[in-house]
Motif scaffolding. Structure first.
Motif, mmCIF file in Angstrom:
data_model
loop_
_atom_site.group_PDB
_atom_site.id
_atom_site.type_symbol
_atom_site.label_atom_id
_atom_site.label_comp_id
_atom_site.label_asym_id
_atom_site.label_seq_id
_atom_site.Cartn_x
_atom_site.Cartn_y
_atom_site.Cartn_z
ATOM 1 N N ASP A 136 -10.284 -1.307 26.690
ATOM 2 C CA ASP A 136 -9.423 -2.095 25.788
ATOM 3 C C ASP A 136 -8.985 -3.413 26.421
ATOM 4 O O ASP A 136 -7.838 -3.860 26.241
ATOM 5 N N ARG A 155 -5.659 -5.070 25.218
ATOM 6 C CA ARG A 155 -4.511 -5.081 26.127
ATOM 7 C C ARG A 155 -4.017 -6.499 26.383
ATOM 8 O O ARG A 155 -2.810 -6.734 26.541
ATOM 9 N N CYS A 197 -1.867 -7.269 23.521
ATOM 10 C CA CYS A 197 -0.586 -6.577 23.692
ATOM 11 C C CYS A 197 0.320 -7.337 24.659
ATOM 12 O O CYS A 197 1.518 -7.528 24.393
ATOM 13 N N TYR A 244 1.407 -0.829 25.967
ATOM 14 C CA TYR A 244 0.136 -0.103 25.843
ATOM 15 C C TYR A 244 0.286 1.231 26.556
ATOM 16 O O TYR A 244 0.601 1.280 27.750
ATOM 17 N N ILE A 249 0.478 -0.415 32.146
ATOM 18 C CA ILE A 249 0.172 0.646 31.188
ATOM 19 C C ILE A 249 1.129 1.822 31.377
ATOM 20 O O ILE A 249 1.412 2.230 32.502
#
Length: 305
Positions: A200, A204, A207, A214, A256
């Motif tokens: 991703d 990301r 985000c 995330y 994350i």
């Protein structure tokens, strides 16, 4: 929860805690016991869903209510981050679901949310004070238009019964469509973190640009090659932790939040202690830490592992 710091693992203050959220999927009849243990061991974020096929949301609520009572103020609703999900009929067991699958979409969603607020109420005898910190669409709906329709229905609960909204199992085009067509912007994305989605990378980045947290799942099971990678091995040898803990730390350093659904009390202790141990080592070995992080980031971006 999103950050632009160069090293996320080292960026917070003395009250820093590992970026874990306890995942309650597939716990079945052990859900109540395991949620209580997880919170007692240090988890302050809990993930569930109104999806009896895989989650026992009512048992999550029971466990938390007992903790609010038993801990004499140590654990309260105010210091627990609690998120749940609306799951479409495609993800449900049609013989055991929180709403009528033949009902209109708005009725499905409102019935599902009502069941979650009832299940997760902080007080036994009333739902008046019940709320969730985040409610996620468990997946996009069959069309982008339906997904946006569902999102707008959920917006009506903000800020009283739902604090923030998110989505799971989402691609970048759908996330952008939600962002561009919503009043309440997404706060959370929860996706598989694995090579099949190229980790991703672009999603990301979006985000990070838009202050969306995330959350990763399948962090260990989806990454057998990362678990054997050189950055993980270097941390294992330098700090004396397990490969899973080393991978968790490196993933967290990318900003994350990691779903951790362990059913082992020993692993709960080891995971928290191990991440803190890596952080302490990194604070004293900044150059080595940045080298390890750099190699890890490059390997994920290349998806060559």
């Amino acid at each position: 929860m999103a950050s632009s710091a160069s090293s996320r693992l080292l960026a917070e203050g003395e009250d820093w805690d590992p970026a874990f959220i306890y995942g309650t999927a597939w716990k079945k009849e052990r859900t109540r016991e395991l949620v209580k243990l997880a919170v007692e061991k240090g988890f302050r974020s809990v993930d569930t869903a109104a999806q009896p096929k895989h989650y026992q949301e009512a048992l999550v609520g029971e466990a938390l209510r007992e903790l609010y009572q038993d801990q004499h103020g140590k654990v309260s609703r105010g210091n627990i981050y609690l998120q749940t999900k609306y799951t479409t009929p495609a993800g449900q067991d049609l013989n055991n679901m929180p709403y009528d699958a033949s009902a209109p979409l708005e009725t499905q969603i409102r019935t599902s949310v009502a069941s979650s607020l009832r299940n997760l109420r902080p007080l036994e005898d009333t739902e008046d004070s019940s709320y969730v910190d985040c409610l996620l669409l468990h997946s996009p709906l069959p069309t982008t238009e339906q997904t946006i329709e569902a999102w707008k229905i959920l917006e009506s609960y903000i800020p009283d019964k739902i604090r923030t909204l998110g989505i799971s199992n989402v691609t970048l085009p759908i996330l952008k469509a939600i962002y561009e067509n919503s009043t309440i912007k997404p706060s959370v994305v929860q996706n598989r973190f694995y090579p099949q989605t190229r980790y991703d990378i672009s999603l990301r980045a979006f985000c990070n640009q838009h202050d969306i947290s995330y959350q990763s799942f399948w962090t260990l099971t989806g990454n057998p090659r990362l678990l054997k990678s050189d950055p993980v091995t270097r941390l294992v040898n330098a700090v004396g932790v397990s490969r899973s803990i080393a991978l968790y730390a490196l993933v967290m350093d990318q900003g994350i939040i990691v779903l951790n659904g362990t059913t082992s009390v020993e692993h709960m202790d080891e995971d928290f202690d191990g991440i803190r141990k890596i952080r302490e080592w990194a604070l004293g070995h900044a150059k080595e830490w940045q080298e390890v992080v750099g190699v890890f980031k490059s390997s994920v971006q290349s998806t060559g592992l």
